[in-house]
Design a protein around this motif. Structure first.
Motif, mmCIF file in Angstrom:
data_model
loop_
_atom_site.group_PDB
_atom_site.id
_atom_site.type_symbol
_atom_site.label_atom_id
_atom_site.label_comp_id
_atom_site.label_asym_id
_atom_site.label_seq_id
_atom_site.Cartn_x
_atom_site.Cartn_y
_atom_site.Cartn_z
ATOM 1 N N ALA A 1 47.165 10.352 62.924
ATOM 2 C CA ALA A 1 48.281 10.295 61.986
ATOM 3 C C ALA A 1 49.470 9.549 62.576
ATOM 4 O O ALA A 1 49.692 9.557 63.788
ATOM 5 N N THR A 2 50.244 8.909 61.702
ATOM 6 C CA THR A 2 51.517 8.315 62.074
ATOM 7 C C THR A 2 52.592 9.371 61.836
ATOM 8 O O THR A 2 52.845 9.757 60.698
ATOM 9 N N VAL A 3 53.192 9.854 62.906
ATOM 10 C CA VAL A 3 54.143 10.959 62.810
ATOM 11 C C VAL A 3 55.467 10.523 63.413
ATOM 12 O O VAL A 3 55.517 10.070 64.559
ATOM 13 N N LEU A 4 56.538 10.690 62.647
ATOM 14 C CA LEU A 4 57.855 10.260 63.112
ATOM 15 C C LEU A 4 58.924 11.269 62.727
ATOM 16 O O LEU A 4 59.006 11.698 61.571
ATOM 17 N N ASN A 5 59.734 11.663 63.707
ATOM 18 C CA ASN A 5 60.934 12.420 63.397
ATOM 19 C C ASN A 5 62.120 11.456 63.344
ATOM 20 O O ASN A 5 62.039 10.314 63.786
ATOM 21 N N TYR A 6 63.207 11.915 62.745
ATOM 22 C CA TYR A 6 64.424 11.125 62.551
ATOM 23 C C TYR A 6 64.165 9.862 61.722
ATOM 24 O O TYR A 6 64.753 8.807 61.958
ATOM 25 N N VAL A 7 63.287 9.980 60.749
ATOM 26 C CA VAL A 7 63.063 8.930 59.760
ATOM 27 C C VAL A 7 63.217 9.578 58.387
ATOM 28 O O VAL A 7 62.465 10.486 58.031
ATOM 29 N N GLU A 8 64.187 9.116 57.620
ATOM 30 C CA GLU A 8 64.558 9.757 56.362
ATOM 31 C C GLU A 8 64.052 8.968 55.157
ATOM 32 O O GLU A 8 64.228 7.745 55.081
ATOM 33 N N VAL A 9 63.433 9.675 54.225
ATOM 34 C CA VAL A 9 63.034 9.055 52.955
ATOM 35 C C VAL A 9 64.271 8.967 52.063
ATOM 36 O O VAL A 9 64.892 9.984 51.737
ATOM 37 N N THR A 10 64.630 7.758 51.683
ATOM 38 C CA THR A 10 65.840 7.540 50.882
ATOM 39 C C THR A 10 65.554 7.238 49.418
ATOM 40 O O THR A 10 66.444 7.308 48.578
ATOM 41 N N GLN A 11 64.300 6.893 49.121
ATOM 42 C CA GLN A 11 63.941 6.564 47.742
ATOM 43 C C GLN A 11 62.427 6.671 47.581
ATOM 44 O O GLN A 11 61.656 6.326 48.482
ATOM 45 N N LEU A 12 61.998 7.168 46.418
ATOM 46 C CA LEU A 12 60.578 7.154 46.083
ATOM 47 C C LEU A 12 60.266 5.838 45.380
ATOM 48 O O LEU A 12 61.010 5.403 44.490
ATOM 49 N N LEU A 13 59.206 5.199 45.785
ATOM 50 C CA LEU A 13 58.788 3.947 45.145
ATOM 51 C C LEU A 13 57.907 4.258 43.952
ATOM 52 O O LEU A 13 56.986 5.081 44.045
ATOM 53 N N LYS A 14 58.191 3.585 42.826
ATOM 54 C CA LYS A 14 57.434 3.849 41.606
ATOM 55 C C LYS A 14 56.914 2.561 40.989
ATOM 56 O O LYS A 14 57.586 1.524 41.017
ATOM 57 N N GLU A 15 55.708 2.652 40.461
ATOM 58 C CA GLU A 15 55.100 1.563 39.691
ATOM 59 C C GLU A 15 54.462 2.162 38.449
ATOM 60 O O GLU A 15 53.654 3.089 38.557
ATOM 61 N N ASN A 16 54.867 1.655 37.289
ATOM 62 C CA ASN A 16 54.347 2.169 36.021
ATOM 63 C C ASN A 16 54.521 3.682 35.895
ATOM 64 O O ASN A 16 53.648 4.392 35.374
ATOM 65 N N GLY A 17 55.656 4.154 36.377
ATOM 66 C CA GLY A 17 55.973 5.567 36.263
ATOM 67 C C GLY A 17 55.277 6.460 37.266
ATOM 68 O O GLY A 17 55.411 7.693 37.190
ATOM 69 N N LYS A 18 54.535 5.897 38.212
ATOM 70 C CA LYS A 18 53.812 6.676 39.211
ATOM 71 C C LYS A 18 54.427 6.455 40.593
ATOM 72 O O LYS A 18 54.833 5.346 40.939
ATOM 73 N N VAL A 19 54.465 7.510 41.386
ATOM 74 C CA VAL A 19 54.960 7.405 42.760
ATOM 75 C C VAL A 19 53.893 6.742 43.617
ATOM 76 O O VAL A 19 52.745 7.197 43.666
ATOM 77 N N VAL A 20 54.279 5.651 44.294
ATOM 78 C CA VAL A 20 53.307 4.885 45.092
ATOM 79 C C VAL A 20 53.756 4.731 46.542
ATOM 80 O O VAL A 20 53.209 3.923 47.286
ATOM 81 N N GLY A 21 54.738 5.506 46.938
ATOM 82 C CA GLY A 21 55.219 5.407 48.311
ATOM 83 C C GLY A 21 56.685 5.773 48.395
ATOM 84 O O GLY A 21 57.224 6.455 47.518
ATOM 85 N N ALA A 22 57.338 5.292 49.440
ATOM 86 C CA ALA A 22 58.743 5.629 49.645
ATOM 87 C C ALA A 22 59.428 4.575 50.496
ATOM 88 O O ALA A 22 58.789 3.858 51.274
ATOM 89 N N LEU A 23 60.728 4.502 50.335
ATOM 90 C CA LEU A 23 61.574 3.693 51.210
ATOM 91 C C LEU A 23 62.150 4.647 52.248
ATOM 92 O O LEU A 23 62.692 5.701 51.905
ATOM 93 N N ALA A 24 61.989 4.303 53.521
ATOM 94 C CA ALA A 24 62.412 5.202 54.600
ATOM 95 C C ALA A 24 63.322 4.469 55.572
ATOM 96 O O ALA A 24 63.190 3.262 55.778
#
Length: 614
Positions: free
Chosen positions: A237-260
């Protein structure tokens, strides 16, 4: 042949036989020792460190798409990362601050089914309460098995001062044993008043009728959490502390990731994922608000929680003379109807907890004086000598993870009747949220979460194996690790026991750093050049070697990480932790090449945080 010669010959034969017998016996003894040693796995004194933070960030940047992105690195998030990674899924877990920085480091340190939930289940005829107890009792056994160095069996006594309560509590503890089934740790038993006082001499003897002893598990919560994170890393796994999710990425109304955003450098990363899991505990509503926004952005103004029902649970730490070293006390009849624990933990006594409803979730919850006095007053009911405020070594407040389903309307605002079951659901956008529950059931929560995302997103995954997966440090761990450490490294048994109980089979890695340089053998409080070698600085076993190990193997990024979570010094004695701040800053500053301004900033920030434990 003369008589004398015969005697000499016989004596020679006897001596020869004795020597031969001794030689054979010695040989057999040596062979027996060799066979016994052969049964023990060797102490591993070297292993490569996990990927560095820089390597993890590079992996985050270059991975086109993850199967699973987990937001939150507490018990639920880290547990889900382990489960998903061991099923062969490509996993990223991002934590805004540090692993176990909130609720997951501020528990009652109990791996338990919950005797109070069992009582409620019967009196309220509540199947949901009973299901929670049965699930937790099963998972209690899993915690003890998969992390044997971090979780141990702890007998707990219920002092009984009313005669009619003796059969009542006796039946209750026996039913508790019964529902544990094959996972039952040890059978509960009844103590006479004299036996109860012998086991717990600090108890008030007046009108004591009996002592009921049952068994649960005790564990080190934040170390368990960081161990889960390391186990996830070691499974890819890719594991990171002190990395904050600032936005959920959406395509066609579905969550497809995040901006961190990396909170250390400010650099932003676009993280694509087939599934996204919201495992942010008390802050779950923040991510759910982002999920409702068409752009995946958080609201401009903080919103009151809708799913999480915040409640402050306060614990205090007292000197070891308030409780037996290997026996806890359960206060089953507090003035407001709750139960309260007084437990031996890390060489001190942990007491708590309160249950105070909150309107909002504070960034850094702190205990009030009224909360501390409440716990002390309850303890005084059982202790025959004065319970003093000045004996409190540390106090902290955590947000209890109580939840209600946001999809169901309710007018109730109280927390006392909320079941601590976990809540798992997937929204219309495909975001999966896991919240609530308790530390003991983290593994079951993780398994259900991965089952949910595999089914919803049609991912290809192996079956769950975490019931039998030994966590980092649990491999080859057995009861003789501590004495073998003392033999091999020539360290005091107290230090060996401390390291074995916190690092398990990886304790030799700490001691290799320990023996490499005499400076590494100093207490962390003596790490600074201006430190004075005072007696109090040697009261705790936390050394510079342990700090350097945590920097190399456990992603410690700040002095707070080390003093509060990789070790528990701030939780055990806040004044001792304050004395250690400069030493920790000096060692970390040298390792990370901090300039003077950064060192001063970290020292100030750490001291201010630890002062909230007073």
């Amino acid at each position: 042949m003369s008589f004398a010669f015969k005697r000499l010959t016989q004596r020679g034969l006897l001596i020869s036989t004795a020597v031969a017998s001794a030689t054979v016996a010695g040989s057999l003894l040596y062979q027996g020792q060799a066979q016994n040693e052969a049964k023990l796995a060797p102490l591993i004194d070297a292993r490569p460190p996990p990927p560095s933070r820089e390597e993890m960030l590079k992996k985050l940047e270059t991975t086109p798409k993850y199967d699973v992105l987990i937001i939150g690195g507490g018990a639920a998030g880290a547990g889900t990362a382990v489960d998903a990674a061991t099923r062969g899924l490509n996993v990223a877990m991002l934590e805004r601050t540090d692993f176990a920085c909130g609720t997951s480091s501020k528990s009652t340190k109990m791996a338990h089914g919950g005797v109070r939930y069992l009582e409620k289940a019967f009196w309220q005829l509540s199947k949901s309460q009973l299901d929670l107890v049965i699930e937790a009792l099963d998972e209690r056994g899993n915690m003890l098995r998969t992390a044997p160095h971090l979780a141990t069996v702890l007998p707990i006594m219920i002092p009984v001062y009313k005669l009619w309560q003796v059969p009542y509590f006796w039946v209750g503890t026996k039913v508790y044993d019964l529902f544990a089934g094959k996972q039952n740790l040890r059978s509960s038993y009844l103590l006479t008043p004299s036996a109860a006082l012998a086991a717990c001499p600090m108890l008030d003897p007046n009108n004591l009728k009996a002592g009921l002893v049952y068994h649960d598990g005790s564990f080190n919560d934040s170390r368990f959490n960081s161990t889960l994170a390391i186990t996830a890393v070691e499974n890819g796994a890719t594991v990171l502390n002190y990395v904050e999710v600032t936005q959920l990425l959406k395509e066609n109304g579905k969550v497809v990731g995040a901006l961190a955003k990396d909170r250390e450098t400010g650099k932003e990363y676009t993280v694509k994922a087939t599934s996204v899991v919201n495992a942010t505990g008390p802050y779950s509503d923040v991510i759910l608000d982002m999920d409702k926004d068409p752009q995946g952005l958080p609201p401009k103004e903080p919103q009151p929680p809708k799913m999480v029902v915040p409640s402050a649970g306060v614990h205090i730490i007292l000197p070891d003379f308030y409780c037996p070293k290997n026996l806890g006390i359960l206060d089953a009849e507090t003035s407001d109807g709750r139960v309260m624990f007084f437990l031996p933990w890390q060489g001190k006594v942990l007491a708590g907890t309160t249950d105070v409803p909150l309107e909002k979730i504070p960034e850094n919850p702190t205990p009030t004086e009224a909360d501390i006095q409440d716990i002390l007053n309850e303890l005084q009911h059982y202790i025959k000598f004065p319970v003093r405020r000045e004996d409190v070594l540390s106090a902290w407040s955590g947000i209890r993870p109580l939840v209600r389903d946001p999809r169901v309307k309710t007018t109730s605002k109280g927390t006392e009747n909320l079941v601590r079951n976990h809540l798992l659901f997937t929204s219309e956008t495909g975001l999966t949220t896991i919240s609530g529950g308790k530390w003991t059931t983290y593994r079951q929560m993780a398994e259900e979460t991965v089952d949910e995302i595999v089914k919803h997103h049609k991912l290809s995954a192996k079956p769950c194996t975490t019931k039998h997966l030994l966590l980092a440090g649990g491999e080859n761990f057995e009861a003789t690790v501590a004495p073998r450490l003392s033999q091999k490294y020539g360290v005091a048994s107290e230090l060996a026991e401390h390291l074995a109980a916190n690092y398990g089979s990886r304790a030799p890695l700490v001691l290799e750093i320990f023996k490499a340089d005499k400076k590494n053998q100093l207490p962390v409080a003596l790490g600074s050049e201006t430190a004075i070698a005072e007696y109090d600085n040697f009261n705790f076993p936390f050394s510079i070697a342990e700090l350097k190990y945590s920097l190399k193997y456990e992603y410690t990024r700040t002095p707070i990480d080390f003093l509060c979570r990789r070790t528990r010094l701030a939780f055990l004695d806040s004044k001792a932790a304050l004395r250690a701040v400069d030493g920790v800053v000096k060692v970390m500053g040298d390792e990370f090449n901090w300039d003077d301004a950064k060192r001063e900033e970290e020292a100030k920030k750490t001291a201010e945080f630890i002062k909230t434990f007073n």
